[in-house]
Every structure is written in structure tokens, then in C-alpha cells.
Write a protein that holds these residues in place. Sequence first.
Motif, PDB file in Angstrom:
ATOM      1  N   PRO A   1       0.827  -1.211   0.000  1.00 49.50           N
ATOM      2  CA  PRO A   1       0.000   0.000   0.000  1.00 49.50           C
ATOM      3  C   PRO A   1       0.862   1.263   0.000  1.00 49.50           C
ATOM      4  CG  PRO A   1      -0.649  -1.507   1.766  1.00 49.50           C
ATOM      5  CD  PRO A   1       0.648  -1.993   1.229  1.00 49.50           C
ATOM      6  N   LEU A   2       0.316   2.339  -0.526  1.00 53.95           N
ATOM      7  CA  LEU A   2       1.005   3.627  -0.505  1.00 53.95           C
ATOM      8  C   LEU A   2       1.208   4.075   0.942  1.00 53.95           C
ATOM      9  CD1 LEU A   2       2.019   6.186  -2.033  1.00 53.95           C
ATOM     10  CD2 LEU A   2      -0.326   7.044  -1.906  1.00 53.95           C
ATOM     11  N   GLY A   3       2.425   4.473   1.261  1.00 57.18           N
ATOM     12  CA  GLY A   3       2.714   4.984   2.594  1.00 57.18           C
ATOM     13  C   GLY A   3       2.810   3.918   3.669  1.00 57.18           C
ATOM     14  N   ALA A   4       3.048   2.671   3.302  1.00 58.35           N
ATOM     15  CA  ALA A   4       3.165   1.590   4.287  1.00 58.35           C
ATOM     16  C   ALA A   4       4.433   1.783   5.124  1.00 58.35           C
ATOM     17  CB  ALA A   4       3.193   0.240   3.589  1.00 58.35           C
ATOM     18  N   PRO A   5       4.320   1.865   6.451  1.00 58.76           N
ATOM     19  CA  PRO A   5       5.515   2.098   7.271  1.00 58.76           C
ATOM     20  C   PRO A   5       6.411   0.869   7.400  1.00 58.76           C
ATOM     21  CG  PRO A   5       3.579   1.859   8.660  1.00 58.76           C
ATOM     22  CD  PRO A   5       3.088   1.866   7.247  1.00 58.76           C
ATOM     23  N   ASP A   6       5.833  -0.319   7.250  1.00 60.71           N
ATOM     24  CA  ASP A   6       6.589  -1.557   7.432  1.00 60.71           C
ATOM     25  C   ASP A   6       6.568  -2.373   6.139  1.00 60.71           C
ATOM     26  OD1 ASP A   6       7.869  -3.803   8.275  1.00 60.71           O
ATOM     27  OD2 ASP A   6       6.353  -4.430   9.727  1.00 60.71           O
ATOM     28  N   LEU A   7       7.721  -2.477   5.504  1.00 62.79           N
ATOM     29  CA  LEU A   7       7.841  -3.226   4.253  1.00 62.79           C
ATOM     30  C   LEU A   7       8.616  -4.535   4.447  1.00 62.79           C
ATOM     31  CD1 LEU A   7       8.700  -0.239   1.869  1.00 62.79           C
ATOM     32  CD2 LEU A   7       6.484  -1.327   2.175  1.00 62.79           C
ATOM     33  N   SER A   8       8.762  -4.939   5.696  1.00 63.45           N
ATOM     34  CA  SER A   8       9.612  -6.092   5.992  1.00 63.45           C
ATOM     35  C   SER A   8       9.155  -7.361   5.302  1.00 63.45           C
ATOM     36  CB  SER A   8       9.694  -6.316   7.503  1.00 63.45           C
ATOM     37  OG  SER A   8       8.395  -6.518   8.052  1.00 63.45           O
ATOM     38  N   SER A   9       7.850  -7.638   5.284  1.00 62.92           N
ATOM     39  CA  SER A   9       7.380  -8.883   4.669  1.00 62.92           C
ATOM     40  C   SER A   9       7.667  -8.910   3.173  1.00 62.92           C
ATOM     41  CB  SER A   9       5.878  -9.074   4.922  1.00 62.92           C
ATOM     42  OG  SER A   9       5.125  -8.033   4.310  1.00 62.92           O
ATOM     43  N   PHE A  10       7.565  -7.754   2.518  1.00 62.47           N
ATOM     44  CA  PHE A  10       7.829  -7.670   1.083  1.00 62.47           C
ATOM     45  C   PHE A  10       9.320  -7.842   0.798  1.00 62.47           C
ATOM     46  CE2 PHE A  10       4.269  -4.873   2.228  1.00 62.47           C
ATOM     47  CZ  PHE A  10       3.238  -5.517   1.567  1.00 62.47           C
ATOM     48  N   LEU A  11      10.140  -7.258   1.653  1.00 66.25           N
ATOM     49  CA  LEU A  11      11.587  -7.370   1.486  1.00 66.25           C
ATOM     50  C   LEU A  11      12.070  -8.796   1.732  1.00 66.25           C
ATOM     51  CD1 LEU A  11      12.566  -4.019   3.190  1.00 66.25           C
ATOM     52  CD2 LEU A  11      13.159  -4.648   0.846  1.00 66.25           C
ATOM     53  N   LEU A  12      11.465  -9.457   2.692  1.00 65.26           N
ATOM     54  CA  LEU A  12      11.850 -10.839   2.965  1.00 65.26           C
ATOM     55  C   LEU A  12      11.490 -11.760   1.799  1.00 65.26           C
ATOM     56  CD1 LEU A  12      10.912 -11.056   6.753  1.00 65.26           C
ATOM     57  CD2 LEU A  12      13.216 -11.032   5.748  1.00 65.26           C
ATOM     58  N   GLN A  13      10.367 -11.463   1.140  1.00 64.16           N
ATOM     59  CA  GLN A  13      10.021 -12.227  -0.069  1.00 64.16           C
ATOM     60  C   GLN A  13      11.070 -11.996  -1.161  1.00 64.16           C
ATOM     61  OE1 GLN A  13       5.794 -11.877  -1.385  1.00 64.16           O
ATOM     62  NE2 GLN A  13       5.429 -10.936   0.612  1.00 64.16           N
ATOM     63  N   ALA A  14      11.493 -10.738  -1.315  1.00 65.23           N
ATOM     64  CA  ALA A  14      12.509 -10.426  -2.312  1.00 65.23           C
ATOM     65  C   ALA A  14      13.833 -11.107  -1.973  1.00 65.23           C
ATOM     66  CB  ALA A  14      12.691  -8.915  -2.400  1.00 65.23           C
ATOM     67  N   GLN A  15      14.173 -11.106  -0.697  1.00 67.17           N
ATOM     68  CA  GLN A  15      15.407 -11.753  -0.268  1.00 67.17           C
ATOM     69  C   GLN A  15      15.361 -13.255  -0.542  1.00 67.17           C
ATOM     70  OE1 GLN A  15      16.168 -11.740   4.006  1.00 67.17           O
ATOM     71  NE2 GLN A  15      18.347 -11.301   3.616  1.00 67.17           N
ATOM     72  N   ALA A  16      14.226 -13.867  -0.259  1.00 67.86           N
ATOM     73  CA  ALA A  16      14.079 -15.311  -0.451  1.00 67.86           C
ATOM     74  C   ALA A  16      14.114 -15.701  -1.928  1.00 67.86           C
ATOM     75  CB  ALA A  16      12.784 -15.794   0.186  1.00 67.86           C
ATOM     76  N   SER A  17      13.779 -14.767  -2.810  1.00 64.00           N
ATOM     77  CA  SER A  17      13.773 -15.068  -4.248  1.00 64.00           C
ATOM     78  C   SER A  17      15.180 -15.288  -4.807  1.00 64.00           C
ATOM     79  CB  SER A  17      13.108 -13.930  -5.025  1.00 64.00           C
ATOM     80  OG  SER A  17      13.978 -12.798  -5.113  1.00 64.00           O
ATOM     81  N   LYS A  18      16.195 -14.812  -4.075  1.00 65.07           N
ATOM     82  CA  LYS A  18      17.597 -14.894  -4.517  1.00 65.07           C
ATOM     83  C   LYS A  18      17.872 -14.044  -5.768  1.00 65.07           C
ATOM     84  CE  LYS A  18      18.474 -17.998  -1.330  1.00 65.07           C
ATOM     85  NZ  LYS A  18      19.243 -17.641  -0.109  1.00 65.07           N
ATOM     86  N   ALA A  19      16.953 -13.134  -6.092  1.00 63.80           N
ATOM     87  CA  ALA A  19      17.177 -12.248  -7.243  1.00 63.80           C
ATOM     88  C   ALA A  19      18.425 -11.400  -7.008  1.00 63.80           C
ATOM     89  CB  ALA A  19      15.967 -11.354  -7.463  1.00 63.80           C
ATOM     90  N   GLN A  20      19.181 -11.166  -8.048  1.00 64.91           N
ATOM     91  CA  GLN A  20      20.380 -10.341  -7.924  1.00 64.91           C
ATOM     92  C   GLN A  20      20.034  -8.870  -7.685  1.00 64.91           C
ATOM     93  OE1 GLN A  20      22.030 -11.581 -11.755  1.00 64.91           O
ATOM     94  NE2 GLN A  20      23.745 -12.556 -10.714  1.00 64.91           N
ATOM     95  N   VAL A  21      18.886  -8.431  -8.221  1.00 64.20           N
ATOM     96  CA  VAL A  21      18.477  -7.028  -8.101  1.00 64.20           C
ATOM     97  C   VAL A  21      17.053  -6.946  -7.556  1.00 64.20           C
ATOM     98  CG1 VAL A  21      18.170  -4.823  -9.301  1.00 64.20           C
ATOM     99  CG2 VAL A  21      19.886  -6.463 -10.122  1.00 64.20           C
ATOM    100  N   ILE A  22      16.855  -6.078  -6.585  1.00 63.64           N
ATOM    101  CA  ILE A  22      15.511  -5.780  -6.088  1.00 63.64           C
ATOM    102  C   ILE A  22      15.142  -4.402  -6.622  1.00 63.64           C
ATOM    103  CG2 ILE A  22      14.058  -5.426  -4.063  1.00 63.64           C
ATOM    104  CD1 ILE A  22      15.999  -7.259  -2.512  1.00 63.64           C
TER     105      ILE A  22
END
Length: 413
Positions: A215-236
Amino acid sequence: MQIEGQVLKSRAPLAAQMLAALALATTAAMPARAQMSDNVVRIGVLGDMGGQFADIGGRGSVVAAELAAEDFGGKVAGVPVEIISGDHQNKADVGGATLRKWFDEGGVDAVADLPVSSVALAAQEIAREKKKTLLISGAAVSELTGKACSPYSTHWADDTYALANATGKAVTALANGKSWYFITVDYSFGHAMERDAAAAVASAGGKVLGSARHPLGAPDLSSFLLQAQASKAQVIGLTNVGGDTSNAVKQAAEFGITSGGQKLAGFLVFLTDIKAMGLPLAKGLLVSTGFYWDQNDEARAFARRFEAKVGRMPTKQQASVYASVKHYLKAVAAAGSDDAGKVNAQMRDLPVDYFGHAASIRPDGRVLYDLTLYEVKSPAESKGPWDFYKPVTTLPASEVFRPGETGCPLGKS
């Protein structure tokens, strides 16, 4: 006496001829001034003066316009240049009401800045109706030179298509930039940016492993970042803006995502965002932009003048206000008129000097200039309070901006 009288009689017609010639010469010299609507060129700077975008535009955009007027000695085509300002509060209805009042009652000839896409799109319709000039240096939506294009508008901001295309292609070309995961703000801006960035990544031979929307203005993006981290993508890829981008960068550092080897790429990042985050957190972030205050001598010269008045370096939005107003005044001088049709035709014909880089304006109003991919420096690499970026690669305008074939009836090229 008779001879003297004859001489006097012969002088009389000569004097009349001289007066007539003088009157004709005076008339011939007057058009530039006579074609000015009210003997002043009045430019309005309409932006966010106190909200979330005030740091990237705001009062700094007004100063940038004033500096452009100073370059002409405060006059153009024999009449004074006047800069006024207004706050649209990031609302299309407020911006529209201000524009109508400026055009109908205030004698405003041109309006600059205009951050927020909804405001700029509404302004474009009003300016088309009133036959007034817009110098859009804030809003990034690429539709401004698509179906919504106008012969009275020019778009100076790095638009969404160019930023997505430039960053996506340039980062994918790096050795460790082949796989991506997007963290996207869940509204039209984010959706469009992710779509265009994903297409650019694919065209450059990269692969998108997934995406998450917040959502716009979400103060906590931790769950989204953890998904990105788990993907092993070289670039977020951070297809968001402002506070959302800053939060993502800060929290990515806290979770050890960047220290673990994954790169962050921001798609709409301003100098003030980096200042707010700080280099310890922002270091390594990849960003594309058409202006950075330390990119060359011309940019530095403008930035120092701006800093002397504002106390900090200009953002790319403020720099684009300066460049657009300066080019507008150059076109007014060439046209000898503030008529929007004549001036905008001159703007498209004249070469554009974009801080020492050659630029041009297409018939649809898109201003074309090269972009640069930068990496944010580490604290050890920085030599001063605004020394934030180191260049990675230059991105030619012909390769990053959307072709002029997107529904605009004003022609291609």
C-alpha cells in the motif's frame, strides 16, 4: 531671398520624408514589444509548497525560475519578466482552479514545475483550452506526451518510461544484474513503472523472478523485502517513490539484504531522498537521472548559484524548472511574442542546452536528453555533504525515451 526661399521650400518635403521614414522605422522596431500581451512576460511556478514533495520542488523551484530570469537580466524582448508562485496542494481541483485564475485574471503566460501526474494532466487540458504554455518539470507520467499531448506543453521531467527503460536495461547489462524481483507501490504509478521496467529487463536478456505490491505509505515493508530476499534475485527493483523508497532502502539494510550481495535499484529517486536516508544506508543504490549537480561544469555552475540562495544543491526537478524557463525565455526572444503557439513552435525549433548536454524537443513536447546510471557512494567515497553519486554508464536519449508514436497527433520524430 528667393533662392533661400526655394531652399526652405525644398527642405520642407525632405523634413516630412524624414519624419515619415522615422515613423516607419519606429513602427518596424515595435512588433516585439507590441506582441507582448500586457508588456510583461509572467511565469507562474505551480507546485507543492508545503507537502510531501516540497523538498524536491517547492520554494526551490521558484528560485530556479528566478535564476533563469536573472540570466536574461530580468527582461526579454524589451519587457520585464515576472515570476509568481502558487501551491496546488497535490490536488488536481486546486491546481486547476489556480490555473484558471492565473490565465483569466492574472495575465500569466506560462506555468512551470507541476509535480503530481493528476495535476499536470488536468493542467494540460486547461492550458490547451486557454492557449497558454506549460513547462512540465515535475510530473513524470509519460502520457503527457502520448494521447494527452498538447502543442502548448513541453515535458522536461525524466518520465516513467525513460526511467524504467534506462534503469532496467542498464542494470541488467551489469554482471550481477540478470535476475530481478520488484517491490511495487500498489497504484497506477507503481503498476506502470513495474510493467515498463519488467519489459526493459526482458529486452536486455534478464529475468523477473517475481514481485510484491504494498500500500502507498506503508511504514513496514519487511514482509515484502523478505520475499525479495528469499527469491535470490540479484536485483531488487523499487518501483515506488518518496517515503516508500526510503523505507525500503532503510529496512533492506537492517535485514542485511544489501550486505548479503543483492543490489537495490530505485526508479524515481531524488537527491533529497539520499540525504534523508544517509549514505551508510543508501550506499550501493542504483539510480538513473538526467541531472546531477556534479555531472559537469555547467551543472555545477547552476548548482552553486542555487545553493547560495537555498542552502543546498538542486534536485533534478528544480534543475528542470531552470532549464525549461530559460529555454522558454529564449524562445520568447526569438518569436518576439508571448503568444503560446509562436513560442512553442520556437521552443521545438531551437536547440536545447541541457546543462552542457545537447538536447531537443519533439513535436509531441517530449524533451530528449541523455540519462546516466549512478551508484550511491559509500561514506568513505564521499568528499562533501552533497557528494552522493558516482557514474556507472551513460544512456543515450534515443535508447531510453519512448518513441513518438504513442497516439499523439502532433507528429513523430
